[in-house]
Design an enzyme around this catalytic site. Structure first.
Site, PDB file in Angstrom:
ATOM      1  N   LYS A  15       0.829  -1.222   0.000  1.00 40.35           N
ATOM      2  CA  LYS A  15       0.000   0.000   0.000  1.00 40.35           C
ATOM      3  C   LYS A  15       0.852   1.256   0.000  1.00 40.35           C
ATOM      4  O   LYS A  15       2.030   1.245   0.396  1.00 40.35           O
ATOM      5  CB  LYS A  15      -0.943   0.011   1.204  1.00 40.35           C
ATOM      6  CG  LYS A  15      -0.277  -0.133   2.588  1.00 40.35           C
ATOM      7  CD  LYS A  15       0.296   1.134   3.173  1.00 40.35           C
ATOM      8  CE  LYS A  15       1.056   0.897   4.464  1.00 40.35           C
ATOM      9  NZ  LYS A  15       1.867   2.044   4.913  1.00 40.35           N
ATOM     10  N   VAL A 102      11.104  -4.904   2.365  1.00 40.09           N
ATOM     11  CA  VAL A 102      11.032  -5.152   3.818  1.00 40.09           C
ATOM     12  C   VAL A 102      11.321  -3.843   4.566  1.00 40.09           C
ATOM     13  O   VAL A 102      12.271  -3.129   4.229  1.00 40.09           O
ATOM     14  CB  VAL A 102      12.049  -6.244   4.231  1.00 40.09           C
ATOM     15  CG1 VAL A 102      12.057  -6.416   5.749  1.00 40.09           C
ATOM     16  CG2 VAL A 102      11.709  -7.555   3.541  1.00 40.09           C
ATOM     17  N   GLY A 105       7.874   0.761   4.436  1.00 41.55           N
ATOM     18  CA  GLY A 105       6.750   1.703   4.563  1.00 41.55           C
ATOM     19  C   GLY A 105       5.596   1.371   3.640  1.00 41.55           C
ATOM     20  O   GLY A 105       4.713   2.186   3.410  1.00 41.55           O
ATOM     21  N   ASP A 143      -2.162  -1.827   9.964  1.00 40.49           N
ATOM     22  CA  ASP A 143      -2.329  -1.850   8.500  1.00 40.49           C
ATOM     23  C   ASP A 143      -2.886  -3.173   7.981  1.00 40.49           C
ATOM     24  O   ASP A 143      -3.099  -3.322   6.776  1.00 40.49           O
ATOM     25  CB  ASP A 143      -0.977  -1.595   7.804  1.00 40.49           C
ATOM     26  CG  ASP A 143      -0.461  -0.181   8.040  1.00 40.49           C
ATOM     27  OD1 ASP A 143      -1.282   0.710   8.374  1.00 40.49           O
ATOM     28  OD2 ASP A 143       0.752   0.029   7.890  1.00 40.49           O
TER      29      ASP A 143
HETATM   30  P1  ATP Z   1       4.717  -0.927   8.652  1.00 33.88           P
HETATM   31  O1  ATP Z   1       3.551  -1.800   8.259  1.00 33.88           O
HETATM   32  O2  ATP Z   1       5.000  -0.949  10.130  1.00 33.88           O
HETATM   33  O3  ATP Z   1       4.761   0.417   8.013  1.00 33.88           O
HETATM   34  P2  ATP Z   1       6.770  -1.615   6.858  1.00 33.88           P
HETATM   35  O4  ATP Z   1       5.905  -1.753   5.686  1.00 33.88           O
HETATM   36  O5  ATP Z   1       7.688  -0.440   6.905  1.00 33.88           O
HETATM   37  O6  ATP Z   1       5.949  -1.706   8.172  1.00 33.88           O
HETATM   38  P3  ATP Z   1       7.369  -4.422   7.016  1.00 33.88           P
HETATM   39  O7  ATP Z   1       8.126  -4.996   5.878  1.00 33.88           O
HETATM   40  O8  ATP Z   1       5.932  -4.697   7.105  1.00 33.88           O
HETATM   41  O9  ATP Z   1       7.661  -2.881   7.017  1.00 33.88           O
HETATM   42  O10 ATP Z   1       8.066  -4.957   8.331  1.00 33.88           O
HETATM   43  C1  ATP Z   1       8.473  -4.261   9.455  1.00 33.88           C
HETATM   44  C2  ATP Z   1       9.176  -5.231  10.417  1.00 33.88           C
HETATM   45  O11 ATP Z   1       8.275  -6.266  10.807  1.00 33.88           O
HETATM   46  C3  ATP Z   1      10.366  -5.946   9.800  1.00 33.88           C
HETATM   47  O12 ATP Z   1      11.553  -5.247  10.031  1.00 33.88           O
HETATM   48  C4  ATP Z   1      10.376  -7.304  10.510  1.00 33.88           C
HETATM   49  O13 ATP Z   1      11.265  -7.312  11.596  1.00 33.88           O
HETATM   50  C5  ATP Z   1       8.977  -7.502  11.051  1.00 33.88           C
HETATM   51  N1  ATP Z   1       8.220  -8.613  10.378  1.00 33.88           N
HETATM   52  C6  ATP Z   1       7.505  -9.561  10.962  1.00 33.88           C
HETATM   53  N2  ATP Z   1       6.928 -10.393  10.069  1.00 33.88           N
HETATM   54  C7  ATP Z   1       7.265  -9.944   8.865  1.00 33.88           C
HETATM   55  C8  ATP Z   1       6.974 -10.392   7.559  1.00 33.88           C
HETATM   56  N3  ATP Z   1       6.208 -11.446   7.291  1.00 33.88           N
HETATM   57  N4  ATP Z   1       7.486  -9.665   6.545  1.00 33.88           N
HETATM   58  C9  ATP Z   1       8.250  -8.570   6.805  1.00 33.88           C
HETATM   59  N5  ATP Z   1       8.575  -8.146   8.014  1.00 33.88           N
HETATM   60  C10 ATP Z   1       8.084  -8.809   9.061  1.00 33.88           C
END
Ligand code: ATP
Length: 307
Positions: A15, A102, A105, A143
């Site tokens: 998203k 990963v 955001g 989210d």
């Molecule tokens: P947010 O939804 O908090 O904005 P983001 O999109 O920036 O997060 P994500 O890739 O969703 O980032 O992951 C944030 C953290 O969650 C990662 O650094 C990791 O340690 C943890 N995590 C747990 N499960 C997962 C998964 N299935 N995929 C990615 N990260 C995960």
């Protein structure tokens, strides 16, 4: 990674927050937000197959070191929560192929959790309604409900109280990803520090954050120019403070023809809105030529779905 033929296969989107206003910290430690989400065509793929216990295996292009493969993995937490809520004794093996950057955001972990809920509900034949799945999703993260729903939606509370927003047509985006992820809590903390420091110039935190009607109007009209003018993300300033190099990339994108650029969620992914598909293709070529990792996506797209 082999993809077992008896597995349930689910796809869930990443998203972009086209609008994100952040209010005060609540008693539960979360900030109150008002956001407009758009699901875009970058997908996490998940396969769920029968197994003893609940296990996960993750593959993907980058950042895998940061993804836990134990009980902290959001997809594993989702499967455990569904099993607990429905009294299911069965296990599952989850195979996740990540495409969403990963800690970028873009809600990749949340998409994995939503995909796991949908896949396990089908595999275990627990037959939950969308409303029940949304309730479990909200317990997994702010989210996660949106990753289930997809499309375009307004989120309030922690971002998990959703109402669908009307959106016409399609919006073309070019994403610029970073090798290094960013921690969402660290960016929120930076925002709090920034607000404290600049209280005199920026005024008090909005009491009740609300989505700007201009954003909703632009989405309803399917008007990229109008949406570009009303993009807003309160996490952008703290994210740029933590990653000053991103400011230059935002300028590069806007000089290369983007209508506007914005930090996606808590960053560091940048999302550039293009006038149309052809403009997005040109923009992607220019940004790739500038040595950046750029990809073209479009939205809105549906939430977690069985393939
Ligand atoms: P947010 O939804 O908090 O904005 P983001 O999109 O920036 O997060 P994500 O890739 O969703 O980032 O992951 C944030 C953290 O969650 C990662 O650094 C990791 O340690 C943890 N995590 C747990 N499960 C997962 C998964 N299935 N995929 C990615 N990260 C995960």
């Amino acid at each position: 990674m082999a993809t077992p033929s008896d597995a349930v296969h689910v796809r869930a989107p990443g998203k972009i927050n086209v609008f994100l206003e952040v209010g005060d910290v609540q008693d539960d430690g979360y900030h109150e937000v008002a956001t407009a989400y758009q699901a875009v065509s970058i997908y996490e793929e998940l396969w769920a197959s029968p197994a003893d216990g609940i296990t996960v295996e993750v593959s993907g292009p980058t950042g895998l070191d940061e993804v836990p493969t134990d009980d902290r993995n959001l997809a594993v937490r989702a499967a455990r929560l569904l099993a607990r809520a429905t009294g299911v004794q069965a296990g599952v093996h989850l195979e996740i192929r990540k495409a969403v950057p990963v800690a970028g955001g873009m809600g990749g972990g949340s998409a994995d959790a939503a995909a796991a809920l949908v896949a396990c509900d089908a595999l275990w034949e627990t037959g939950l309604s969308t409303a029940e799945l949304l309730r479990l999703a909200a317990r997994l993260g702010a989210d996660v409900p949106f990753a289930l729903l997809g499309g375009t939606a307004v989120g309030t509370g922690r971002g998990d109280e959703l109402s669908s927003a009307l959106a016409r047509g399609r919006f073309d985006w070019v994403l610029v990803t970073s090798d290094e992820g960013m921690s969402t809590p660290v960016v929120y903390r930076e925002l709090d520090v920034h607000r404290e420091r600049h209280l005199a110039d920026i005024g008090p935190v909005p009491r009740r954050p609300a989505v700007d009607p201009g954003v909703l109007h632009a989405l309803r009209q399917g008007d990229a120019g109008m949406l570009a003018a009303s993009l807003r993300n309160d996490l952008q300033a703290p994210a740029l403070h933590l990653r000053p190099d991103l400011a230059g990339v935002l300028e590069t994108g806007e000089r290369a023809g983007a209508l506007a650029g914005i930090v996606s969620g808590s960053g560091p992914t940048l999302a550039f809105l293009a006038a149309d598909e052809a403009a997005a293709l040109d923009l992607r070529v220019s940004l790739t030529g500038a040595g950046l990792h750029a990809m073209h996506v479009h939205g809105p797209v549906p939430g977690a779905r069985i393939i």
